[in-house]
Write a protein that holds these residues in place. Structure first.
Motif, PDB file in Angstrom:
ATOM      1  N   GLN A 209      46.106  33.222  40.169  1.00  0.00           N
ATOM      2  CA  GLN A 209      46.592  33.523  41.521  1.00  0.00           C
ATOM      3  C   GLN A 209      46.452  34.999  41.890  1.00  0.00           C
ATOM      4  O   GLN A 209      46.804  35.402  42.997  1.00  0.00           O
ATOM      5  N   ALA A 210      45.962  35.805  40.959  1.00  0.00           N
ATOM      6  CA  ALA A 210      45.715  37.215  41.276  1.00  0.00           C
ATOM      7  C   ALA A 210      44.382  37.317  42.024  1.00  0.00           C
ATOM      8  O   ALA A 210      43.581  36.395  42.013  1.00  0.00           O
ATOM      9  N   ASP A 211      44.159  38.470  42.679  1.00  0.00           N
ATOM     10  CA  ASP A 211      42.897  38.650  43.404  1.00  0.00           C
ATOM     11  C   ASP A 211      41.745  38.858  42.431  1.00  0.00           C
ATOM     12  O   ASP A 211      40.595  38.562  42.735  1.00  0.00           O
ATOM     13  N   ARG A 212      42.079  39.399  41.260  1.00  0.00           N
ATOM     14  CA  ARG A 212      41.045  39.728  40.286  1.00  0.00           C
ATOM     15  C   ARG A 212      41.598  39.447  38.896  1.00  0.00           C
ATOM     16  O   ARG A 212      42.784  39.702  38.647  1.00  0.00           O
ATOM     17  N   THR A 213      40.752  38.936  38.022  1.00  0.00           N
ATOM     18  CA  THR A 213      41.166  38.695  36.646  1.00  0.00           C
ATOM     19  C   THR A 213      40.238  39.442  35.702  1.00  0.00           C
ATOM     20  O   THR A 213      39.018  39.359  35.832  1.00  0.00           O
ATOM     21  N   ILE A 214      40.841  40.159  34.770  1.00  0.00           N
ATOM     22  CA  ILE A 214      40.080  40.860  33.743  1.00  0.00           C
ATOM     23  C   ILE A 214      40.526  40.325  32.392  1.00  0.00           C
ATOM     24  O   ILE A 214      41.730  40.212  32.144  1.00  0.00           O
ATOM     25  N   GLU A 215      39.570  39.970  31.555  1.00  0.00           N
ATOM     26  CA  GLU A 215      39.928  39.494  30.224  1.00  0.00           C
ATOM     27  C   GLU A 215      39.484  40.507  29.179  1.00  0.00           C
ATOM     28  O   GLU A 215      38.334  40.958  29.175  1.00  0.00           O
TER      29      GLU A 215
END
Ligand SMILES: Nc1ncnc2c1ncn2[C@@H]1O[C@H](COP(=O)(O)OP(=O)(O)O)[C@@H](O)[C@H]1O
Ligand SMILES: [Mg+2]
Length: 234
Positions: A209-215
């Motif tokens: 649900q975030a605008d951006r995902t970083i793994e």
């Protein structure tokens, strides 16, 4: 890059018992003001270390962090404390409320011995109202549920009008419902007040649900939804 957070070749190594751990491995990332980013990754992948570096709670062993045109990696301790006070609010998994202070006093605590151009008590009361805990202003943390304690911690993080909120697994100690409430509160703060959010989470449902995902994996960026969007366009 007005107000953006820029990480340039950011690295952090720990040395213990002669063994070196690369917790953060030369990361390059930019976070735009007002953006909402989720940081995910397995345990030990460097999420907390990265957030501590960005929050200037810990110093990198390599690289640079800029907030707008300010290089925070060059700042001295005193200057950093002021910088954090003005720019960043923190939220942790363990809430970190002071047990002998009421909810209201906990929200006001960061303002202790600080000069501000607003009424401290009114500000704290209005924030407790915003997080739905007006009637708990005189309660001690031990008299509050986990979800309520975390909402007090969010009010505290907001008390000096930060531009950024850094949250390390803020829902990690909460049941699903309270976790959702805390997440939705962060989402509202982002949308309505334009506060930039960096959220470390284990929960893929929240991250989505975030605008951006970083793994992160082994201290490196293994996936960045923003990079994907850019390079993936035809
Ligand atoms: N203060 C420290 N001293 C030594 N090693 C550390 C320290 N903090 C973190 N590490 C190590 O750095 C790596 C990343 O840790 P951390 O950032 O806490 O990961 P995560 O938050 O993703 O679980 C791990 O291997 C961890 O053991
Ligand atoms: Mg962690």
């Amino acid at each position: 890059m007005e107000g953006a957070i820029q990480l340039i070749n950011l690295g952090k190594r720990f040395i213990g018992d002669g063994v070196e751990t690369v917790a953060v491995n030369r990361i390059n990332l930019t976070f735009q003001p007002g953006s909402f980013t989720a940081i995910i990754g397995p345990s030990g992948s460097g999420k907390s270390t990265l957030l501590s570096l960005i929050g200037t709670l810990d110093k990198p062993t390599e690289g640079t962090i800029r907030f707008g045109d300010r290089d925070v990696t060059k700042m001295r301790t005193r200057e950093l404390a002021d910088f954090r006070f003005h720019e960043i609010g923190f939220i942790f998994q363990q809430f970190h409320l002071l047990p002998t202070l009421t909810a209201l006093e906990n929200v006001m605590a960061p303002l202790f011995a600080r000069k501000v151009d607003f009424n401290k008590k009114e500000r704290a009361e209005s924030l407790l109202r915003d997080v739905g805990l007006e009637e708990k202003r005189n309660a001690l943390p031990s008299q509050l549920s986990g979800g309520q304690q975390q909402r007090v911690a969010i009010a505290r993080a907001l008390v000096n009008h930060p531009k950024w909120i850094l949250a390390d697994e803020p829902t990690g100690n909460l049941d699903t419902e309270s976790g959702k409430a805390v997440f939705n509160l962060l989402k509202t703060l982002n949308k309505e007040k334009g506060i930039g959010i960096l959220l470390v989470t284990h929960d893929p449902n929240l991250a989505r649900q975030a605008d951006r995902t970083i793994e992160l994996r082994d201290g490196s960026v293994a996936f960045d939804s923003e990079g994907l969007a850019l390079s993936g366009s035809p």
